[in-house]
Design a protein around this motif. Structure first.
Motif, PDB file in Angstrom:
ATOM      1  N   CYS A 143       0.833  -1.207   0.000  1.00 58.52           N
ATOM      2  CA  CYS A 143       0.000   0.000   0.000  1.00 58.52           C
ATOM      3  C   CYS A 143       0.869   1.258   0.000  1.00 58.52           C
ATOM      4  N   VAL A 144       1.961   1.208   0.735  1.00 65.27           N
ATOM      5  CA  VAL A 144       2.883   2.353   0.762  1.00 65.27           C
ATOM      6  C   VAL A 144       3.482   2.575  -0.619  1.00 65.27           C
ATOM      7  N   VAL A 145       3.926   1.506  -1.253  1.00 60.43           N
ATOM      8  CA  VAL A 145       4.530   1.604  -2.590  1.00 60.43           C
ATOM      9  C   VAL A 145       3.524   2.164  -3.595  1.00 60.43           C
ATOM     10  N   ASN A 146       2.260   1.761  -3.467  1.00 56.89           N
ATOM     11  CA  ASN A 146       1.228   2.205  -4.408  1.00 56.89           C
ATOM     12  C   ASN A 146       0.595   3.543  -4.026  1.00 56.89           C
ATOM     13  N   GLN A 147       1.005   4.100  -2.875  1.00 58.19           N
ATOM     14  CA  GLN A 147       0.501   5.390  -2.408  1.00 58.19           C
ATOM     15  C   GLN A 147      -1.028   5.386  -2.284  1.00 58.19           C
ATOM     16  N   THR A 148      -1.545   4.324  -1.688  1.00 61.86           N
ATOM     17  CA  THR A 148      -2.998   4.201  -1.498  1.00 61.86           C
ATOM     18  C   THR A 148      -3.321   4.431  -0.025  1.00 61.86           C
ATOM     19  N   GLU A 149      -3.307   5.702   0.358  1.00 62.55           N
ATOM     20  CA  GLU A 149      -3.509   6.070   1.759  1.00 62.55           C
ATOM     21  C   GLU A 149      -4.910   5.720   2.267  1.00 62.55           C
ATOM     22  N   GLN A 150      -5.879   5.591   1.348  1.00 63.64           N
ATOM     23  CA  GLN A 150      -7.248   5.285   1.773  1.00 63.64           C
ATOM     24  C   GLN A 150      -7.442   3.816   2.125  1.00 63.64           C
ATOM     25  N   VAL A 151      -6.398   3.013   1.974  1.00 64.42           N
ATOM     26  CA  VAL A 151      -6.478   1.591   2.313  1.00 64.42           C
ATOM     27  C   VAL A 151      -5.951   1.369   3.726  1.00 64.42           C
ATOM     28  N   LYS A 152      -6.754   0.703   4.544  1.00 59.64           N
ATOM     29  CA  LYS A 152      -6.326   0.305   5.890  1.00 59.64           C
ATOM     30  C   LYS A 152      -6.182  -1.210   5.918  1.00 59.64           C
TER      31      LYS A 152
END
Length: 298
Positions: free
Chosen positions: A188-197
């Protein structure tokens, strides 16, 4: 450095459990192929313990009359094992928009790039179940409000990441495997998907309802979780279920129907089956009314 390479042949339905066992034994990584799995171990690994565990599993399968398991291993001379690993995981296009690729490859222009470092978790897009989930998500997501997405058994986090890039606003991925949770958080960090928990646990630990649910598990678990999946599916929501071999989908569909859901469609990829389910029209109205305290008439 040198490393051990295990080639293991076993039924598809039991691979996930074996991957978990290999992780506990200290594998550096596992690559799933069409008929086999390739597992890597450092040269310092306790080969006696690893082969002993595999022999026990082999004996259990033989005594139960199930398909025979076979394995072999070799010590690969001093070389970069990461280079060997990377050769086996290349970019793959899925559907009209998705490209799944490892961190060491360049993203493709005009595509929704899903960057996945598989580490020791399941879900790279190369497996038929993950591929079918992504195809159905791409096509069915626009039929929902695309607000809340739940990924049960998130693995590498690939489906949760895909949901974020499709436009879902709140995404939760859960997994009972701590290695998977760690891998998913990093992806998730690599994909910059901050809305994912991403969180450890099962669907039983999750509150609320969701517009879209993905559950790429195994048939026995899907049957067991059918009531929980229904309880967490919003009245107008869609759930995509995968991890079933041909024939196993009938039992899963029956369990979902017992929970009140109906089959929308079925997709077959080789020996693997993926289905989409939803609330029937009348049940949808009743469920919406129940959740709103009777504010809606059926």
């Amino acid at each position: 450095m040198p490393y051990y390479e295990f080639t293991i042949h076993m039924p598809d339905a039991d691979r996930e459990a074996l991957i978990q066992k290999l992780s506990e034994l200290g594998t550096l990584g596992v690559i799933e192929q069409r008929t086999d799995m390739i597992a890597y171990f450092p040269h310092t690994a306790d080969m006696d313990s690893i082969t002993s565990e595999l022999n026990v599993i082999q004996a259990l399968f033989d005594s139960s009359g199930r398909e025979h398991i076979s394995f072999k291993h070799v010590l690969v001379p001093d070389q970069d094992w990461n280079a060997t690993w990377q050769k086996s995981f290349t970019a793959i296009d899925i559907g009209e928009r998705f490209t799944v690729l490892p961190p060491w490859e360049q993203p493709k222009d005009g595509k929704i790039n899903l960057i996945v470092d598989p580490a020791m978790a399941f879900g790279t897009g190369h497996h038929g179940t993950t591929r079918s989930c992504l195809l159905l998500m791409e096509r069915l997501a626009p039929r929902t409000t695309q607000e809340r997405f739940l990924d049960i058994g998130t693995g590498t986090g690939i489906l949760a990441i895909a949901a974020a890039k499709l436009g879902f606003k709140q995404i939760l991925g859960v997994d009972t495997d701590p290695l998977a949770v760690d891998a998913a958080i990093k992806n998730c960090v690599v994909n910059q998907t901050e809305q994912v928990k991403i969180q450890a646990g099962s669907v039983a630990d999750v509150p609320g309802t969701y517009d879209f649910i993905a559950a790429n598990l195994i048939s026995l678990v899907l049957v067991k979780l059918a009531p929980d999946i229904a309880a967490h599916l919003a009245p107008s929501g869609i759930a995509v279920l995968s991890g079933m071999l041909t024939g196993q989908d009938e039992e899963v569909t029956a369990a979902m129907q017992m929970a009140g859901l109906e089959l929308m469609e079925k997709r077959v990829d080789g020996k693997w089956v993926t289905t989409a389910v939803k609330w029937p029209k009348q049940a949808y109205k009743a469920e919406r009314a129940r959740r709103r305290g009777g504010a809606d008439k059926v």
